[in-house]
Scaffold this motif. Structure first.
Motif, mmCIF file in Angstrom:
data_model
loop_
_atom_site.group_PDB
_atom_site.id
_atom_site.type_symbol
_atom_site.label_atom_id
_atom_site.label_comp_id
_atom_site.label_asym_id
_atom_site.label_seq_id
_atom_site.Cartn_x
_atom_site.Cartn_y
_atom_site.Cartn_z
ATOM 1 N N GLY A 1 0.504 -1.231 0.115
ATOM 2 C CA GLY A 1 -0.036 0.340 0.223
ATOM 3 C C GLY A 1 1.273 1.700 0.350
ATOM 4 O O GLY A 1 -0.062 2.161 -0.869
ATOM 5 N N ALA A 2 2.006 1.114 0.713
ATOM 6 C CA ALA A 2 2.821 2.335 0.581
ATOM 7 C C ALA A 2 3.375 2.785 -0.600
ATOM 8 O O ALA A 2 3.341 3.439 -1.089
ATOM 9 C CB ALA A 2 3.968 1.685 1.443
ATOM 10 N N LEU A 3 3.941 1.669 -1.387
ATOM 11 C CA LEU A 3 4.507 1.698 -2.553
ATOM 12 C C LEU A 3 3.695 2.487 -3.919
ATOM 13 O O LEU A 3 4.022 3.360 -4.175
ATOM 14 C CB LEU A 3 5.027 0.365 -2.922
ATOM 15 N N ARG A 4 2.383 1.667 -3.782
ATOM 16 C CA ARG A 4 1.654 2.552 -4.072
ATOM 17 C C ARG A 4 1.108 3.545 -4.297
ATOM 18 O O ARG A 4 0.692 4.761 -4.553
ATOM 19 C CB ARG A 4 -0.097 1.810 -4.597
ATOM 20 N N GLU A 5 0.797 4.055 -2.304
ATOM 21 C CA GLU A 5 0.436 6.016 -2.185
ATOM 22 C C GLU A 5 1.852 6.454 -2.942
ATOM 23 O O GLU A 5 1.965 8.094 -3.653
ATOM 24 C CB GLU A 5 0.712 5.632 -0.639
ATOM 25 N N ALA A 6 3.027 5.454 -2.844
ATOM 26 C CA ALA A 6 4.784 6.575 -3.200
ATOM 27 C C ALA A 6 4.550 6.646 -4.483
ATOM 28 O O ALA A 6 4.668 8.215 -5.498
ATOM 29 C CB ALA A 6 5.413 5.781 -2.417
ATOM 30 N N LEU A 7 4.306 5.896 -5.578
ATOM 31 C CA LEU A 7 3.703 5.896 -6.717
ATOM 32 C C LEU A 7 2.989 7.204 -7.758
ATOM 33 O O LEU A 7 3.429 7.781 -7.940
ATOM 34 C CB LEU A 7 3.594 4.577 -7.320
ATOM 35 N N ALA A 8 1.765 7.005 -6.596
ATOM 36 C CA ALA A 8 1.004 7.891 -6.970
ATOM 37 C C ALA A 8 1.448 9.337 -6.116
ATOM 38 O O ALA A 8 1.354 10.641 -6.962
ATOM 39 C CB ALA A 8 -0.464 8.145 -6.324
#
Lengths: 323, 193
Positions: free
Chosen positions: B116-123
Motif C-alpha cells: 500500500g505504501a508503494l502504491r501511495e508513493a507511486l501516486a
C-alpha cells in the motif's frame, strides 16, 4: 515465476536474456531484484568477493609499517590509508551480498584459504620505500581497473567502485609524492626507491590479470558490461601513465625491452613471467602462508570482542522487553 | 559461535536540507553498534551531518522491472477493521548515471502495508520515474543524535584530515614535488639522513 533463476533451461530464458542485454546496451544499471542470467550473478559474486578479500588482505603488508613510519605525517597518512582499505572491503562485501551470498560464507572462504585474492599482496614489504611504491604502482594499477569497473552494469558494484575510486586517488598520490621525494633525496633514499620499483614493477603489471588470449572470462564479462575494457587494455593504460613518470623522476624500470612506440603511442613492455604469476595465484608466493595466518589470527583474537558485543545486544534486548 | 550479525542498511545525509541517501550496509549486533559502524565505514571523508540505519529485512524494495511484472501490487488488500495506518519512509532512485549513492529519501506516506505504501508513493512522487523504490516503516529507523555536539564529534574530524583529500597532493609532478610547510614541520626526509 518461470525464468526467475536465469538458467538456459528456463523456457523464456532466451527472451529474457535478449531484454537483459538490450538494457545493458542502453547503459541501464541492473539492480538487485531485476532479472539476470545465473552466469552474470556467478561471475559477479566471484569478482566482487575476490576484490573484497584483496582489500582486506591488502591491509597486512602496509599495516606492518605503521609503527615504523619515519614521520608523524607519514604515519597519519598510512593509518588513514589502511582504514580506507578496511572500508573498501566493507563496501564490496555489501555489493556481493546483494547477489545472495552471505558475509559469513565469504569470510569462511577467505579464512579457509578457498577464496582467491589479488596476487600482489603475497609479496613482502621489505623497506619503507615499498609503502610509497605500493601507493604509486599497486594502487595506480588498481585505480585503472577500478575506474573501468565504476562503469559496471551492476548497480551495487558500480557504486562501490565510484566511492572507492574517489578515496583511492589519495592512496596513489601520497605514494607518488613519497617516491618522487626519495628519488631526489640522499643517495641512500634514491637507492631505496629504485630497489622498491625494481621489485614491484612486474608484480604490478601481473596483478591486472593474464593476457586477453589467456583470460577465458573476458568475452562474457565485456558483453554483459561487467568489464568495459580487457586486462591488456587496462595494463597498457597503466604503463602509458607510469613508465614516463618513473623515468622522468630519474629512476629506471626493470624491463630492458620497454620502449615507446611512436606509431601506436604506447609504451611496449617485454615478456611477463606468467609462471611466477600462476605460482603466486596457486598459493606458492613468498607471503601466501603468512597472509592467511595473519588473517586467521586476527579473526580468532577478535572473537572476544564479537562475543562481548553480542552479549551487550542481548542484554539491551532483554531490558527493552522487560520495560 | 560465529554467526553473522544482522545486516543494516545505511543512509547518509551530506548537508542539512539534502536527502538521506542509501550508501551501503553494515553488520551489527544492535542499533547503536550499527550507527557507530556506519559512521566508521561511510563517513571517513566529509561530507556528513546525519546517518540513519534500518535492519535490511525491514526494507521493502521494488525495481521498475519488478513493478511491471507483479500484478499483485495493484490489488488493494482491505485493512482490518479498526487497524491504523503506519508511517513509511519512501526512497527512490531515478537515474542510471554514475553515482556512489543508491536511493534518495523523498518523503513519507501513511499506509496499511508495504505494498500500500508503494502504491501511495507511486501516486504521490510522480515528478520523476522511479527505477528503484524502497519503503521502510518509520518506527524501524534509528537515527544518529542530531545535537550539535554529536554532529561535531562524529563528522568534523574528517574535515580536518586534509591529507586524505587528493587535492592535498595536487602539486605532485615527476620533475619537482613541491615541499609544503607541513613537510618542514613534520621533518620529512630527516628520518633517513
Amino acid at each position: 515465476m518461470p525464468g526467475r533463476y536465469g538458467v538456459p533451461t528456463d523456457p523464456d530464458y532466451q527472451e529474457r536474456l535478449a531484454e537483459f542485454e538490450a538494457r545493458i546496451r542502453r547503459g541501464e544499471k541492473i539492480e538487485p531484484g531485476d532479472w539476470m542470467p545465473e552466469e552474470y550473478r556467478r561471475q559477479l559474486i566471484r569478482m566482487i568477493s575476490q576484490h573484497a578479500h584483496s582489500e582486506v588482505v591488502g591491509m597486512l603488508p602496509e599495516g606492518a609499517w605503521i609503527t615504523r613510519a619515519p614521520t608523524l605525517k607519514r604515519k597519519m597518512i598510512l593509518v588513514a590509508k589502511v582504514q580506507d582499505e578496511a572500508g573498501h572491503g566493507q563496501y564490496l562485501y555489501h555489493a556481493a551480498e546483494t547477489l545472495g551470498i552471505s558475509r559469513e560464507a565469504m569470510l569462511e572462504a577467505l579464512l579457509s584459504g578457498k577464496a582467491k585474492y589479488s596476487s600482489i599482496f603475497n609479496y613482502p614489504t621489505l623497506t619503507w620505500a615499498d609503502i610509497g611504491t605500493i601507493g604509486w604502482l599497486v594502487d595506480g594499477a588498481a585505480i585503472k581497473n577500478q575506474t573501468m569497473l565504476a562503469q559496471c552494469s551492476y548497480g551495487p558494484y558500480s557504486r562501490a567502485m565510484v566511492r572507492i575510486c574517489a578515496e583511492e586517488t589519495f592512496h596513489h598520490k601520497q605514494g607518488k609524492e613519497m617516491v618522487l621525494l626519495y628519488a631526489q633525496g640522499t643517495p641512500k633514499q634514491r637507492a631505496m626507491a629504485q630497489d622498491a620499483i625494481n621489485r614491484w614493477w612486474w608484480p604490478a603489471l601481473m596483478m591486472l590479470g593474464p593476457h586477453d588470449k589467456d583470460s577465458p572470462n573476458t568475452e562474457v564479462l565485456v558483453r554483459w558490461g561487467i568489464k568495459t575494457k580487457t586486462n591488456d587494455q587496462v595494463r597498457q593504460e597503466f604503463i602509458n601513465e607510469h613508465a614516463p613518470e618513473i623515468l622522468a623522476a630519474g629512476l629506471s624500470i626493470p624491463d630492458p625491452e620497454l620502449r615507446y612506440d611512436e606509431k601506436s603511442g604506447n609504451w611496449l613492455h617485454g615478456p611477463i613471467n606468467w609462471d611466477e604469476f600462476w605460482q603466486v595465484v596457486s598459493g606458492n608466493g613468498p607471503m601466501n602462508k603468512e597472509r592467511l595466518e595473519a588473517r586467521r589470527r586476527a579473526h580468532a583474537e577478535g572473537a572476544w570482542v564479537r562475543e562481548a558485543l553480542e552479549a551487550y545486544a542481548a542484554k539491551q534486548k532483554k531490558a527493552a522487553v522487560a520495560v | 559461535m560465529d554467526t553473522q550479525w544482522p545486516r543494516w542498511e545505511v543512509f547518509k545525509q551530506d548537508a542539512p536540507g539534502k536527502p538521506h541517501q542509501a550508501v551501503g550496509s553494515v553488520h551489527a549486533a544492535d542499533p547503536e553498534h550499527a550507527l557507530l559502524t556506519a559512521r566508521n565505514v561511510f563517513a571517513r571523508r566529509p561530507q556528513a551531518v546525519s546517518m540513519w540505519v534500518v535492519r535490511a529485512e525491514e526494507v521493502f524494495s521494488w525495481t521498475k522491472e519488478e513493478i511491471a511484472q507483479d500484478p499483485a501490487l495493484r490489488g488493494e488488500s482491505r485493512p482490518a477493521l479498526g487497524s491504523r495506518p503506519t508511517t513509511y519512509l519512501v526512497f527512490r532512485k531515478t537515474s542510471h548515471k554514475r553515482s556512489m549513492t543508491f536511493v534518495d529519501h523523498v518523503g513519507e506516506v501513511e499506509a496499511y502495508s508495504p505494498q500500500g505504501a508503494l502504491r501511495e508513493a507511486l501516486a504521490r512522487f510522480s515528478d520523476a520515474e522511479g527505477l528503484v523504490w524502497w519503503v521502510v516503516p518509520a518506527e524501524k529507523v534509528y537515527k544518529s543524535d542530531p545535537s550539535q555536539e554529536t554532529v561535531e564529534s562524529w563528522f568534523d574530524p574528517a574535515k580536518e584530515k586534509t591529507y586524505k583529500q587528493q587535492q592535498y597532493y595536487a602539486t605532485v609532478s615527476a620533475s619537482r614535488p613541491k615541499r609544503r610547510k607541513e613537510d618542514e614541520a613534520f621533518g620529512e626526509g630527516c628520518a633517513h639522513c
